[in-house]
Enzyme design. Structure first.
Site, PDB file in Angstrom:
ATOM      1  N   GLU A 199      13.078   3.443   0.771  1.00 34.26           N
ATOM      2  CA  GLU A 199      12.429   4.078   1.924  1.00 34.26           C
ATOM      3  C   GLU A 199      13.323   4.064   3.168  1.00 34.26           C
ATOM      4  OE1 GLU A 199       9.550   5.544   1.407  1.00 34.26           O
ATOM      5  OE2 GLU A 199       9.268   4.740  -0.599  1.00 34.26           O
ATOM      6  N   PHE A 232       0.857  -1.189   0.000  1.00 31.46           N
ATOM      7  CA  PHE A 232       0.000   0.000   0.000  1.00 31.46           C
ATOM      8  C   PHE A 232       0.892   1.238   0.000  1.00 31.46           C
ATOM      9  CE2 PHE A 232      -2.076   3.495   2.288  1.00 31.46           C
ATOM     10  CZ  PHE A 232      -3.213   3.646   1.505  1.00 31.46           C
ATOM     11  N   GLY A 233       0.698   2.097  -0.994  1.00 33.22           N
ATOM     12  CA  GLY A 233       1.456   3.346  -1.090  1.00 33.22           C
ATOM     13  C   GLY A 233       0.543   4.539  -0.888  1.00 33.22           C
ATOM     14  N   TYR A 234       1.039   5.556  -0.187  1.00 31.64           N
ATOM     15  CA  TYR A 234       0.223   6.754   0.079  1.00 31.64           C
ATOM     16  C   TYR A 234       0.998   8.039  -0.268  1.00 31.64           C
ATOM     17  CZ  TYR A 234       3.199   6.632   4.129  1.00 31.64           C
ATOM     18  OH  TYR A 234       4.324   6.588   4.937  1.00 31.64           O
ATOM     19  N   GLY A 235       2.237   7.886  -0.729  1.00 26.71           N
ATOM     20  CA  GLY A 235       3.048   9.064  -1.085  1.00 26.71           C
ATOM     21  C   GLY A 235       3.590   8.873  -2.488  1.00 26.71           C
ATOM     22  N   SER A 236       4.905   8.902  -2.610  1.00 26.85           N
ATOM     23  CA  SER A 236       5.475   8.752  -3.952  1.00 26.85           C
ATOM     24  C   SER A 236       5.158   7.381  -4.547  1.00 26.85           C
ATOM     25  CB  SER A 236       6.987   8.977  -3.928  1.00 26.85           C
ATOM     26  OG  SER A 236       7.637   7.972  -3.166  1.00 26.85           O
TER      27      SER A 236
HETATM   28  C1  SIN Z   1       4.682   5.849   0.282  1.00 26.70           C
HETATM   29  O1  SIN Z   1       4.665   6.429  -0.801  1.00 26.70           O
HETATM   30  O2  SIN Z   1       3.819   4.985   0.545  1.00 26.70           O
HETATM   31  C2  SIN Z   1       5.726   6.101   1.308  1.00 26.70           C
HETATM   32  C3  SIN Z   1       6.275   7.469   1.336  1.00 26.70           C
HETATM   33  C4  SIN Z   1       6.952   7.905   0.078  1.00 26.70           C
HETATM   34  O3  SIN Z   1       7.811   7.155  -0.438  1.00 26.70           O
HETATM   35  O4  SIN Z   1       6.666   8.991  -0.420  1.00 26.70           O
END
Ligand code: SIN
Length: 184
Positions: free
Chosen positions: A94, A15-19
């Site tokens: 990360e 699950f990703g929430y940013g990049s």
């Molecule tokens: C994510 O995207 O889920 C983690 C934070 C990032 O790499 O921006």
């Protein structure tokens, strides 16, 4: 909590929430809009390896506990044969303060599953924590790192969330402020 052991019989989801929403540079079999409950996305993590440098960190997102809130992002189903390699790649990407968690995740089709996500703990050395939106925006507008400008990170995330139909007020407010500032 490190989640290092997965059954080879269960599909592995990230699950990703940013990049990870807008720059998934790893192989996957399927991706879906997805959400986690009880968390909110905040630009409270410092970045000295992607969107800033030591001494002039950028700000990137982490998850904070937020009972009653839902955080939308994107979930990716990995090929079981590639799961370990993808996790190793993501651990490296990360590495600036994030740790793996395994969280209950809701796919947009209604399916519930557990997915691996990367969250920056408040105890990590790069954690910056809360600040006023104006201060966060000024820091983002000024920061650059090996992966590009911090402004790009914010605006790509804002565009991806807007395109998905799940606006995030924190991200929207920061994008409005940063767009009003000169490009550094
Ligand atoms: C994510 O995207 O889920 C983690 C934070 C990032 O790499 O921006």
């Amino acid at each position: 909590m490190r989640a290092n052991h997965y059954s080879v019989h269960e599909p592995l989801w990230i699950f990703g929430y940013g990049s990870l929403i807008w720059r998934a540079d790893f192989p996957y079999l399927e991706s879906r809009l997805a959400a986690i409950d009880g968390y909110a996305r905040r630009f409270w993590q410092g970045s000295t390896d992607h969107r800033g440098v030591p001494g002039a960190p950028g700000r990137v997102v982490t998850l904070v506990d937020a009972p009653g809130e839902r955080c939308w992002g994107r979930a990716y189903r990995l090929d079981p044969d590639q799961g370990a390699a993808v996790l190793a790649q993501l651990d490296h990407r990360e590495k600036n303060g994030y740790e793996r968690l395994r969280l209950a995740t809701l796919l947009d089709c209604g399916q519930r599953l557990h997915a691996v996500t990367y969250r920056a703990a408040t105890s990590n050395p790069h954690y910056l924590g809360p600040a006023s939106l104006q201060c966060i925006a000024a820091q983002i507008a000024a920061a650059h790192g090996p992966s590009g400008s911090n402004r790009e990170y914010l605006l790509e995330l804002q565009a991806a969330l807007a395109g998905s139909g799940h606006l995030d007020e924190h991200v929207e407010a920061l994008a409005r402020l940063v767009m009003a500032l000169p490009v550094a």
